[in-house]
Design a protein around this motif. Structure first.
Motif, PDB file in Angstrom:
ATOM      1  N   LEU B  48       0.857  -1.181   0.000  1.00 32.88           N
ATOM      2  CA  LEU B  48       0.000   0.000   0.000  1.00 32.88           C
ATOM      3  C   LEU B  48       0.892   1.229   0.000  1.00 32.88           C
ATOM      4  O   LEU B  48       1.942   1.228   0.639  1.00 32.88           O
ATOM      5  CB  LEU B  48      -0.823   0.008   1.280  1.00 32.88           C
ATOM      6  CG  LEU B  48      -2.296  -0.320   1.197  1.00 32.88           C
ATOM      7  CD1 LEU B  48      -2.836  -0.544   2.579  1.00 32.88           C
ATOM      8  CD2 LEU B  48      -3.036   0.789   0.524  1.00 32.88           C
ATOM      9  N   ALA B  67      -8.903  -5.254  -0.324  1.00 30.99           N
ATOM     10  CA  ALA B  67      -9.380  -3.897  -0.017  1.00 30.99           C
ATOM     11  C   ALA B  67      -9.532  -3.093  -1.299  1.00 30.99           C
ATOM     12  O   ALA B  67     -10.528  -2.390  -1.492  1.00 30.99           O
ATOM     13  CB  ALA B  67      -8.404  -3.215   0.932  1.00 30.99           C
ATOM     14  N   LEU B  68      -8.541  -3.213  -2.178  1.00 37.90           N
ATOM     15  CA  LEU B  68      -8.649  -2.469  -3.435  1.00 37.90           C
ATOM     16  C   LEU B  68      -9.784  -2.992  -4.293  1.00 37.90           C
ATOM     17  O   LEU B  68     -10.447  -2.228  -5.000  1.00 37.90           O
ATOM     18  CB  LEU B  68      -7.324  -2.550  -4.200  1.00 37.90           C
ATOM     19  CG  LEU B  68      -6.235  -1.621  -3.688  1.00 37.90           C
ATOM     20  CD1 LEU B  68      -5.003  -1.723  -4.562  1.00 37.90           C
ATOM     21  CD2 LEU B  68      -6.722  -0.188  -3.655  1.00 37.90           C
ATOM     22  N   ARG B  70     -12.531  -4.142  -3.143  1.00 31.54           N
ATOM     23  CA  ARG B  70     -13.738  -3.521  -2.567  1.00 31.54           C
ATOM     24  C   ARG B  70     -13.856  -2.061  -3.010  1.00 31.54           C
ATOM     25  O   ARG B  70     -14.944  -1.573  -3.306  1.00 31.54           O
ATOM     26  CB  ARG B  70     -13.691  -3.613  -1.046  1.00 31.54           C
ATOM     27  CG  ARG B  70     -14.111  -4.954  -0.486  1.00 31.54           C
ATOM     28  CD  ARG B  70     -14.517  -4.824   0.969  1.00 31.54           C
ATOM     29  NE  ARG B  70     -13.451  -4.310   1.811  1.00 31.54           N
ATOM     30  CZ  ARG B  70     -12.493  -5.044   2.378  1.00 31.54           C
ATOM     31  NH1 ARG B  70     -12.487  -6.360   2.191  1.00 31.54           N
ATOM     32  NH2 ARG B  70     -11.568  -4.505   3.129  1.00 31.54           N
ATOM     33  N   ALA B  71     -12.731  -1.382  -3.063  1.00 33.31           N
ATOM     34  CA  ALA B  71     -12.762   0.031  -3.476  1.00 33.31           C
ATOM     35  C   ALA B  71     -13.240   0.165  -4.921  1.00 33.31           C
ATOM     36  O   ALA B  71     -14.052   1.041  -5.241  1.00 33.31           O
ATOM     37  CB  ALA B  71     -11.372   0.633  -3.324  1.00 33.31           C
TER      38      ALA B  71
END
Lengths: 84, 195
Positions: B48, B67-68, B70-71
């Motif tokens: 990150l 996480a990305l 999900r983004a």
């Protein structure tokens, strides 16, 4: 004259902007304690701009609508038209 | 509607239209941003940007990847929803403003379809007039006896009424032609009622 759908649309845009600001933290794609990622920065910036513009437009439209109502009430209460 | 009220009245419609348009632009940007910023293709990246280098272990990389993901999904879903809502809002504001302009008499409530229908009705009347005149004339050989009368179409091909009359000898012939042409143009543009 401004219908409720138009005002509701502005309110929905405001809500979407607020959701964009909150999304990185709600969906947890922003790690806690870390510097903001690109995705977080983008979402918060776009969401804040959207929310501010939608809120301003909503308030302007609301003020115009209230002004129209005042004008209508004033026309109704004019001495010439009140008796009719 | 007084003249002094115009700016305030216009302001509310303009602000609504601007907000809806900005919403559309934001929706497009949200849809494109994961690709433009590269955080869609960098989903499988190692670290990150905000994390310290020693925390970019394999476990962290997997978390980062999800996480990305999900983004990206959040951006696309929000962009799609925002696009739909902004479009609906834009249409609502356009309709509201048009209605207001019509109520105030700024825009004449005339539609192109209405003008076309009237022009068609007028052409039909002209054609019927020509047909009635033809029927009134004595036919060359009237059907004898009890033969059924076949009413043939008098004019199979459409009758073209001369839109711009030939200039007649006289002082205002040219002006008459110009006025006839202008009337035809107004009918075609749907502004007949104002004419």
């Amino acid at each position: 004259m401004v219908n409720r759908g138009a005002l509701a649309g502005l309110a929905a845009i405001f809500a979407i902007g607020a959701w964009l600001v909150a999304a990185p933290f709600v969906l947890r794609y922003q790690p806690a304690g870390a510097r903001w990622t690109d995705a977080t920065r983008l979402d918060v910036t776009v969401g804040a701009a959207l929310a501010v513009v939608a809120a301003a437009a909503f308030l302007t439209a609301l003020a115009g609508r209230i002004g129209d109502l005042y004008a209508q009430a004033g026309m109704r209460n004019e001495p010439g038209t009140a008796a009719e | 509607m007084g003249v002094g009220r115009i700016p305030g009245s216009v302001r509310q419609y303009v602000s609504g239209l601007c907000a809806a348009t900005l919403g559309l632009c934001a929706a497009a940007w949200l849809t494109l941003a994961p690709v433009a910023f590269g955080y869609r293709s960098a989903r499988t990246g190692s670290a990150l940007p905000g994390l310290t280098p020693h925390s970019s272990a394999l476990h962290s990389s997997a978390l980062h990847s999800s996480a990305l993901h999900r983004a990206v999904l959040a951006d696309w879903a929000t962009g799609a929803a925002l696009g739909v809502v902004s479009l609906a809002t834009l249409v609502a504001w356009v309709v509201a403003w048009r209605r207001r302009l019509r109520a105030d008499g700024v825009v004449v409530p005339s539609s192109r379809r209405h003008a076309r229908r009237e022009a068609r009705a007028r052409r039909r009347q002209d054609r019927d007039g020509v047909r009635a005149a033809d029927v009134a004339e004595p036919a060359a050989g009237p059907p004898a006896g009890d033969e059924p009368v076949h009413e043939e179409p008098v004019h199979a091909e459409p009758v073209y009424v001369e839109a711009v009359p030939q200039p007649r000898p006289g002082g205002l012939a040219a002006m008459e032609s110009v006025l006839a042409g202008a009337e035809l143009l107004m009918v075609a543009c749907g502004e007949e009622e104002t004419w």
